[in-house]
Design an enzyme around this catalytic site. Sequence first.
Site, mmCIF file in Angstrom:
data_model
loop_
_atom_site.group_PDB
_atom_site.id
_atom_site.type_symbol
_atom_site.label_atom_id
_atom_site.label_comp_id
_atom_site.label_asym_id
_atom_site.label_seq_id
_atom_site.Cartn_x
_atom_site.Cartn_y
_atom_site.Cartn_z
ATOM 1 N N HIS A 1 -7.928 78.081 35.812
ATOM 2 C CA HIS A 1 -7.246 76.784 35.845
ATOM 3 C C HIS A 1 -6.044 76.808 36.780
ATOM 4 O O HIS A 1 -5.613 75.774 37.275
ATOM 5 C CB HIS A 1 -6.912 76.323 34.427
ATOM 6 C CG HIS A 1 -8.147 75.836 33.730
ATOM 7 N ND1 HIS A 1 -8.905 76.647 32.930
ATOM 8 C CD2 HIS A 1 -8.808 74.658 33.823
ATOM 9 C CE1 HIS A 1 -9.970 75.975 32.530
ATOM 10 N NE2 HIS A 1 -9.935 74.771 33.057
ATOM 11 N N GLU B 1 -22.042 73.388 29.433
ATOM 12 C CA GLU B 1 -21.334 74.526 30.031
ATOM 13 C C GLU B 1 -21.635 75.836 29.323
ATOM 14 O O GLU B 1 -21.063 76.873 29.627
ATOM 15 C CB GLU B 1 -19.830 74.263 30.150
ATOM 16 C CG GLU B 1 -19.165 73.601 28.979
ATOM 17 C CD GLU B 1 -17.708 73.213 29.268
ATOM 18 O OE1 GLU B 1 -17.196 73.471 30.362
ATOM 19 O OE2 GLU B 1 -17.089 72.659 28.351
ATOM 20 N N ASP C 1 -17.705 77.056 33.567
ATOM 21 C CA ASP C 1 -18.032 77.831 32.373
ATOM 22 C C ASP C 1 -19.511 78.206 32.338
ATOM 23 O O ASP C 1 -19.862 79.304 31.931
ATOM 24 C CB ASP C 1 -17.662 77.046 31.110
ATOM 25 C CG ASP C 1 -16.173 77.155 30.832
ATOM 26 O OD1 ASP C 1 -15.625 78.264 30.970
ATOM 27 O OD2 ASP C 1 -15.551 76.134 30.491
ATOM 28 N N CYS D 1 -19.118 68.300 36.988
ATOM 29 C CA CYS D 1 -17.664 68.172 37.160
ATOM 30 C C CYS D 1 -16.993 69.524 37.373
ATOM 31 O O CYS D 1 -15.782 69.608 37.467
ATOM 32 C CB CYS D 1 -17.044 67.432 35.985
ATOM 33 S SG CYS D 1 -17.236 68.302 34.432
HETATM 34 C C1 PEP Z 1 -16.151 73.568 33.736
HETATM 35 O O1 PEP Z 1 -16.219 74.482 32.914
HETATM 36 O O2 PEP Z 1 -16.853 73.512 34.763
HETATM 37 C C2 PEP Z 1 -15.187 72.480 33.541
HETATM 38 C C3 PEP Z 1 -15.187 71.427 34.321
HETATM 39 O O3 PEP Z 1 -14.276 72.637 32.551
HETATM 40 P P1 PEP Z 1 -12.977 73.585 32.685
HETATM 41 O O4 PEP Z 1 -12.909 74.089 34.095
HETATM 42 O O5 PEP Z 1 -11.800 72.743 32.339
HETATM 43 O O6 PEP Z 1 -13.256 74.646 31.687
HETATM 44 MG MG MG Z 2 -15.254 74.199 31.025
#
Ligand code: PEP
Ligand code: MG
Length: 591
Positions: A199, A441, A465, A512
């Site tokens: 993140h 995910e 994920d 996403c």
């Molecule tokens: C993902 O896992 O691709 C996602 C969009 O969620 P995050 O990156 O917030 O875990």
């Molecule tokens: Mg995720």
Amino acid sequence: MPELSRTGERVFRGIPVSTGICRGTVLVMGRNNDCIPLRSIGEDEIPGEMERLHQALVVTRQQILEVQRKVGEAMGAGDASIFDAHLLVLEDETLIEEVSRAIHQKKVSVEQAFSQVAEKYAATLGAIDDEYLRERAADMRDVTSRILNNLLGRQDNTLRNLTEACVVISYDLSPSATAQLDKKKVLGFATDIGGKTSHTAIMARALQIPAVVGLKDVSAQIRTGQYALLDGYNGLLIVNPTDQTLFEYGQLVRNKVNIEDKLRDVEDKPAVTLDGKQIVLSSNIGQARDIMAVKAAGSEGVGLFRTEYLFINRETLPTEEEQYQAYREVAAALHPHPVVIRTLDLGGDKFLTHLQVPNEMNPFLGWRAIRFCLQQTEIFRAQLRAILRASAEGNVKMMYPMICCLDELEKANELVEKYQLELEAEGIAFDRNLEIGVMIEIPSAALIAEALAKKVKFFSIGSNDLIQYTLAVDRLNERIAHLYDPAHPAILRLIQMTVEAGLRNGIWTGVCGEIASEIAMVPLLLGLGVEELSVSPPFVPRVKYLIRRTKLSEAKELADASLKLNSGVEILARAQEFAQRIAPSLFENQS
Ligand code: PEP
Ligand code: MG
């Protein structure tokens, strides 16, 4: 080992996570105390080490008094008094004597002695079942890190008080620290650890700050004040760049400006393929203030609102009302475009300091996201009510993260129904037809996509994920980053299964995760039947540019051919070739 040229230029290679090039003076931030260099000393060095200890205590005291004065002026004496406890740590004779004993008896450097003794004290205090004493443990750690920074000549561990623009180098940066970076002061950053879909990396891209991670021990090899160039395209940190290097990079920056001009041309145009397939191209955001970026980027609403950022960087939980205001603001501003609000996804690399969440051996496999919410129903209730209320004022959709089985989806839906009844009884408006989706995910969710599809209105693939769970590769671990392969045949098959289950049940599938903004992956995802792509706002123009240059029939051929291959390397090469053929200018900055 960095590459060292005869001219003194040193090149460190890491993982590029946020594009852009910057150069400037380096600021090396303090690292965790466990990164203290081990150093034995001789008998004759003991007096010198004792003097360094004394000096560090004096300087630290001056710093704390200065912070206390500033806080007192800004917030009043009451708030400033918390620093009294920090000053007391500096006067703790037992602690200082024990450090002195360790230096004399173990013959270790003052920083090593200090960090070990102070950590022992803090751990003892922290383990006592008494809130007051636990807070003293936090004071102890705070003061300890100040003293160690002073001993090691490192800068204060905070990025908030920067006076000069600089390139930040550190062992790691937390997502919350990254979220608070001031772009005018932090030109770019580089860290020892981390992966492309951490993140921290995602925040850097959203902020458009060049960033490179996974540079191993770079923070130990560079000193504050050195001059460096950071190349976020190719993952390079170049310390003491030569004139030739600076000249070549000047050229690269000029190319980038040319590409940006081309991308600006598509800003107001629709995200439609050459053969007329309309793709929903939306943005990923973390807070209400990102609305401006969503609009400026020319995207159609929000495909992922990461609500965690409303919860972190603060001392208390946000209330239902506060959340409602944030969700409502985004929904109203982007209406009639959709805003997909993801329910809370805490855990993994996003934590709340004030919630007593136990440390876990495997946080990404642990008490995270929907698992956390289904047990912390008061927190979930406030969020669900806030989202439901906001649905009355815009085109709101909602999705649950980390669904691994049907049961979780059903339990979450039961709670939604319960709170709908509550709101109804209270006479509060909400959209009765609010569409609910799930994130795909976890591989198990893709494998049961047929069953899930019957109970939801859409799928959104969280590839960040999905890749880490399918390939068992921690998305934050730079040592295994080479195994984190978005083009792995297993990932393609899971995406295909999800899309097809969705189509059979009349629902759409979006992506996403970060692969939705990877140049080579965009045509491949379209070919696999993905109908929505949601990316960080800065990437919207380039993804739109690619969509507009893709012929869906050709992309389908690419996907069919790729599904027959057994190696991610081959799939990526083929996808890259395709993307390079249709959009050569997007590849110009990559060496
Ligand atoms: C993902 O896992 O691709 C996602 C969009 O969620 P995050 O990156 O917030 O875990
Ligand atoms: Mg995720």
